[in-house]
Design a protein around this motif. Structure first.
Motif, PDB file in Angstrom:
ATOM      1  N   GLU A 167     -25.912  26.132 -16.950  1.00  0.00           N
ATOM      2  CA  GLU A 167     -24.561  25.588 -17.031  1.00  0.00           C
ATOM      3  C   GLU A 167     -24.563  24.068 -16.965  1.00  0.00           C
ATOM      4  O   GLU A 167     -23.706  23.405 -17.520  1.00  0.00           O
ATOM      5  CB  GLU A 167     -23.705  26.167 -15.904  1.00  0.00           C
ATOM      6  CG  GLU A 167     -23.380  27.644 -16.111  1.00  0.00           C
ATOM      7  CD  GLU A 167     -22.552  28.199 -14.988  1.00  0.00           C
ATOM      8  OE1 GLU A 167     -22.574  27.601 -13.888  1.00  0.00           O
ATOM      9  OE2 GLU A 167     -21.878  29.217 -15.190  1.00  0.00           O
ATOM     10  N   GLN A 168     -25.554  23.501 -16.252  1.00  0.00           N
ATOM     11  CA  GLN A 168     -25.608  22.053 -16.130  1.00  0.00           C
ATOM     12  C   GLN A 168     -26.244  21.399 -17.352  1.00  0.00           C
ATOM     13  O   GLN A 168     -25.939  20.261 -17.677  1.00  0.00           O
ATOM     14  CB  GLN A 168     -26.395  21.679 -14.874  1.00  0.00           C
ATOM     15  CG  GLN A 168     -25.687  22.075 -13.578  1.00  0.00           C
ATOM     16  CD  GLN A 168     -26.598  22.011 -12.377  1.00  0.00           C
ATOM     17  OE1 GLN A 168     -27.721  21.522 -12.468  1.00  0.00           O
ATOM     18  NE2 GLN A 168     -26.130  22.507 -11.246  1.00  0.00           N
ATOM     19  N   ARG A 192     -10.435  12.854 -26.542  1.00  0.00           N
ATOM     20  CA  ARG A 192     -10.891  11.464 -26.592  1.00  0.00           C
ATOM     21  C   ARG A 192      -9.916  10.533 -25.887  1.00  0.00           C
ATOM     22  O   ARG A 192     -10.333   9.601 -25.194  1.00  0.00           O
ATOM     23  CB  ARG A 192     -11.082  11.050 -28.049  1.00  0.00           C
ATOM     24  CG  ARG A 192     -12.315  11.681 -28.685  1.00  0.00           C
ATOM     25  CD  ARG A 192     -12.360  11.479 -30.173  1.00  0.00           C
ATOM     26  NE  ARG A 192     -13.563  12.064 -30.761  1.00  0.00           N
ATOM     27  CZ  ARG A 192     -13.722  12.352 -32.038  1.00  0.00           C
ATOM     28  NH1 ARG A 192     -12.727  12.089 -32.898  1.00  0.00           N
ATOM     29  NH2 ARG A 192     -14.839  12.880 -32.489  1.00  0.00           N
ATOM     30  N   VAL A 193      -8.610  10.772 -26.036  1.00  0.00           N
ATOM     31  CA  VAL A 193      -7.613   9.955 -25.341  1.00  0.00           C
ATOM     32  C   VAL A 193      -7.742  10.142 -23.831  1.00  0.00           C
ATOM     33  O   VAL A 193      -7.715   9.169 -23.055  1.00  0.00           O
ATOM     34  CB  VAL A 193      -6.194  10.310 -25.817  1.00  0.00           C
ATOM     35  CG1 VAL A 193      -5.148   9.649 -24.925  1.00  0.00           C
ATOM     36  CG2 VAL A 193      -5.994   9.861 -27.259  1.00  0.00           C
ATOM     37  N   TRP A 194      -7.894  11.385 -23.395  1.00  0.00           N
ATOM     38  CA  TRP A 194      -8.041  11.653 -21.963  1.00  0.00           C
ATOM     39  C   TRP A 194      -9.280  10.971 -21.405  1.00  0.00           C
ATOM     40  O   TRP A 194      -9.234  10.401 -20.306  1.00  0.00           O
ATOM     41  CB  TRP A 194      -8.129  13.160 -21.722  1.00  0.00           C
ATOM     42  CG  TRP A 194      -6.819  13.877 -21.856  1.00  0.00           C
ATOM     43  CD1 TRP A 194      -5.607  13.334 -22.180  1.00  0.00           C
ATOM     44  CD2 TRP A 194      -6.585  15.270 -21.663  1.00  0.00           C
ATOM     45  NE1 TRP A 194      -4.645  14.292 -22.208  1.00  0.00           N
ATOM     46  CE2 TRP A 194      -5.204  15.495 -21.891  1.00  0.00           C
ATOM     47  CE3 TRP A 194      -7.401  16.350 -21.342  1.00  0.00           C
ATOM     48  CZ2 TRP A 194      -4.627  16.763 -21.799  1.00  0.00           C
ATOM     49  CZ3 TRP A 194      -6.840  17.615 -21.242  1.00  0.00           C
ATOM     50  CH2 TRP A 194      -5.474  17.817 -21.472  1.00  0.00           C
ATOM     51  N   GLU A 195     -10.371  11.028 -22.139  1.00  0.00           N
ATOM     52  CA  GLU A 195     -11.594  10.381 -21.662  1.00  0.00           C
ATOM     53  C   GLU A 195     -11.414   8.869 -21.575  1.00  0.00           C
ATOM     54  O   GLU A 195     -11.869   8.231 -20.619  1.00  0.00           O
ATOM     55  CB  GLU A 195     -12.759  10.721 -22.596  1.00  0.00           C
ATOM     56  CG  GLU A 195     -13.199  12.177 -22.550  1.00  0.00           C
ATOM     57  CD  GLU A 195     -13.945  12.516 -21.280  1.00  0.00           C
ATOM     58  OE1 GLU A 195     -13.903  11.733 -20.327  1.00  0.00           O
ATOM     59  OE2 GLU A 195     -14.559  13.609 -21.234  1.00  0.00           O
ATOM     60  N   ASP A 232     -17.885  12.956 -16.301  1.00  0.00           N
ATOM     61  CA  ASP A 232     -19.104  12.155 -16.194  1.00  0.00           C
ATOM     62  C   ASP A 232     -20.144  12.754 -17.139  1.00  0.00           C
ATOM     63  O   ASP A 232     -21.087  13.428 -16.735  1.00  0.00           O
ATOM     64  CB  ASP A 232     -19.613  12.168 -14.755  1.00  0.00           C
ATOM     65  CG  ASP A 232     -20.829  11.262 -14.575  1.00  0.00           C
ATOM     66  OD1 ASP A 232     -21.044  10.404 -15.450  1.00  0.00           O
ATOM     67  OD2 ASP A 232     -21.546  11.437 -13.585  1.00  0.00           O
ATOM     68  N   THR A 233     -19.952  12.523 -18.439  1.00  0.00           N
ATOM     69  CA  THR A 233     -20.782  13.170 -19.444  1.00  0.00           C
ATOM     70  C   THR A 233     -22.061  12.380 -19.695  1.00  0.00           C
ATOM     71  O   THR A 233     -22.137  11.180 -19.443  1.00  0.00           O
ATOM     72  CB  THR A 233     -20.021  13.295 -20.771  1.00  0.00           C
ATOM     73  OG1 THR A 233     -19.622  11.982 -21.202  1.00  0.00           O
ATOM     74  CG2 THR A 233     -18.790  14.156 -20.609  1.00  0.00           C
ATOM     75  N   TYR A 244     -21.304  17.404 -23.360  1.00  0.00           N
ATOM     76  CA  TYR A 244     -20.655  18.141 -22.279  1.00  0.00           C
ATOM     77  C   TYR A 244     -21.499  19.360 -21.912  1.00  0.00           C
ATOM     78  O   TYR A 244     -22.035  20.053 -22.787  1.00  0.00           O
ATOM     79  CB  TYR A 244     -19.264  18.612 -22.703  1.00  0.00           C
ATOM     80  CG  TYR A 244     -18.284  17.482 -22.904  1.00  0.00           C
ATOM     81  CD1 TYR A 244     -17.342  17.173 -21.936  1.00  0.00           C
ATOM     82  CD2 TYR A 244     -18.298  16.726 -24.073  1.00  0.00           C
ATOM     83  CE1 TYR A 244     -16.431  16.141 -22.115  1.00  0.00           C
ATOM     84  CE2 TYR A 244     -17.408  15.687 -24.260  1.00  0.00           C
ATOM     85  CZ  TYR A 244     -16.481  15.397 -23.282  1.00  0.00           C
ATOM     86  OH  TYR A 244     -15.594  14.368 -23.465  1.00  0.00           O
ATOM     87  N   SER A 245     -21.576  19.635 -20.616  1.00  0.00           N
ATOM     88  CA  SER A 245     -22.277  20.821 -20.145  1.00  0.00           C
ATOM     89  C   SER A 245     -21.327  22.012 -20.143  1.00  0.00           C
ATOM     90  O   SER A 245     -20.112  21.879 -20.322  1.00  0.00           O
ATOM     91  CB  SER A 245     -22.811  20.586 -18.730  1.00  0.00           C
ATOM     92  OG  SER A 245     -21.737  20.538 -17.803  1.00  0.00           O
ATOM     93  N   ASP A 246     -21.887  23.182 -19.895  1.00  0.00           N
ATOM     94  CA  ASP A 246     -21.099  24.412 -19.796  1.00  0.00           C
ATOM     95  C   ASP A 246     -20.038  24.284 -18.695  1.00  0.00           C
ATOM     96  O   ASP A 246     -18.874  24.666 -18.871  1.00  0.00           O
ATOM     97  CB  ASP A 246     -22.049  25.567 -19.496  1.00  0.00           C
ATOM     98  CG  ASP A 246     -21.477  26.906 -19.912  1.00  0.00           C
ATOM     99  OD1 ASP A 246     -20.416  26.918 -20.541  1.00  0.00           O
ATOM    100  OD2 ASP A 246     -22.094  27.939 -19.616  1.00  0.00           O
TER     101      ASP A 246
END
Length: 320
Positions: free
Chosen positions: A11-12, A33-36, A43-44, A54-56
């Motif tokens: 998952e990580q 993208r706006v939210w990020e 914390d990607t 992005y992780s699971d």
């Protein structure tokens, strides 16, 4: 130091680009993208080319945030909350807790082989029924306890879309359709009927996430909610707004004129979106949402304009 369990490591480490992560979470990639950019949502990691990965677990977190935003929570209040707290707020499973597998009725021999060889995916999906033709689906699903129908068709054409739509209506459970080649009109037709439609992913883990997303976000339920939440009727018609725009006021910033002109544009856009929703069934949900958004903004500005008009003794239409 003890080593993490293999599922936790998976998952990580499972990594998806923004477009895939957004699709699995039920978000438009532009929204993600706006939210990020505004809220530093995740914390990607980064690929060699600088793309977000992005992780699971991060995809699961995005899906919970999307669900809470749909329920009315502001994104700013959710952006920095941990996964466990988001799960509690949605009454969903807490990360790390054992989750019940999804009970799936499956169509597609190749997909069945992929899932059976996936290892981890068998823990998340419980194949309770299997069929090879759409007409056999009702008998296969009956009494199986399936929560979801998962269909894989390499070449998905418009000739099978009515049968899939009828199956969705008859069974009244979530339907996920995977394809390799398909016309956009067929995709829109299926999505209008509440099916989650996606290009068949290479990673079986993405299939699991698609199934989870289909159960968490039912487009048909969203359409019903949109129809029930239609905004109030207009309080100012175009003639009244034109009169208010031209009326003299002691407010030097000309707020009555500016508000009236904004409302004229909102009224026009609301009508336009309603016409689009009535004209094109494939885009009905989207255009009804646009019309409702414009109507909600209109209601707020109408209240502001009424207060302003009363304060300045400006002419109001009969009945206001």
């Amino acid at each position: 130091m003890p080593l993490p369990h293999l599922p936790e490591l998976y998952e990580q480490r499972a990594q998806y680009r923004s477009g895939v992560a957004a699709r699995l979470a039920g978000l438009p990639v532009e929204t993600l993208r706006v939210w990020e950019r505004r809220y530093a949502l995740s914390d990607t990691g980064r690929s060699e080319r600088g793309q977000r990965l992005y992780s699971d677990l991060q995809v699961r977190r995005l899906r919970l945030i999307k669900q809470l935003v749909d329920q009315g929570h502001p994104i700013g209040a959710l952006a920095q909350l941990p996964l466990e707290q988001l799960a509690r707020m949605t009454a969903g499973p807490v990360a790390g807790a054992p989750a019940q597998p999804l009970r799936v009725a499956l169509m597609g021999a190749a997909l069945a082989r992929r899932l059976s060889a996936g290892g981890r995916e068998l823990l998340a999906l419980d194949i309770v029924a299997n069929f090879q033709q759409l007409e056999l689906a009702p008998a296969a699903v009956a009494g199986s306890g399936a929560q979801l129908v998962l269909i894989e068709m390499s070449e998905l054409d418009d000739s099978v879309a009515p049968a899939i739509c009828a199956l969705r209506q008859q069974l009244d459970i979530a339907v996920v359709v995977l394809y390799r080649f398909c016309a956009s009109a067929t995709i829109r037709q299926l999505r209008t009927q509440g099916c989650l439609v996606a290009r068949a992913p290479a990673d079986p883990a993405e299939i699991v996430l698609l199934c989870q997303s289909a159960l968490a976000h039912e487009p048909q339920a969203q359409l019903t909610a949109v129809r029930q939440a239609a905004p109030a009727a207009r309080r100012f018609d175009d003639q009244a707004l034109t009169a208010l725009s031209a009326a003299s006021s002691s407010i030097y910033c000309e707020c009555p004129r500016h508000l009236s002109e904004i409302l004229l544009m909102l009224n026009s856009f609301e009508r336009y979106s309603q016409q689009c929703a009535a004209r094109d069934a494939n885009d009905e949900l989207l255009h009804q949402q646009l019309a409702n958004a414009a109507g909600s903004a209109r209601v707020l500005l109408e209240e502001a304009l009424e207060r302003l008009a009363r304060a300045e003794a400006l002419p109001l239409p009969a009945g206001v």
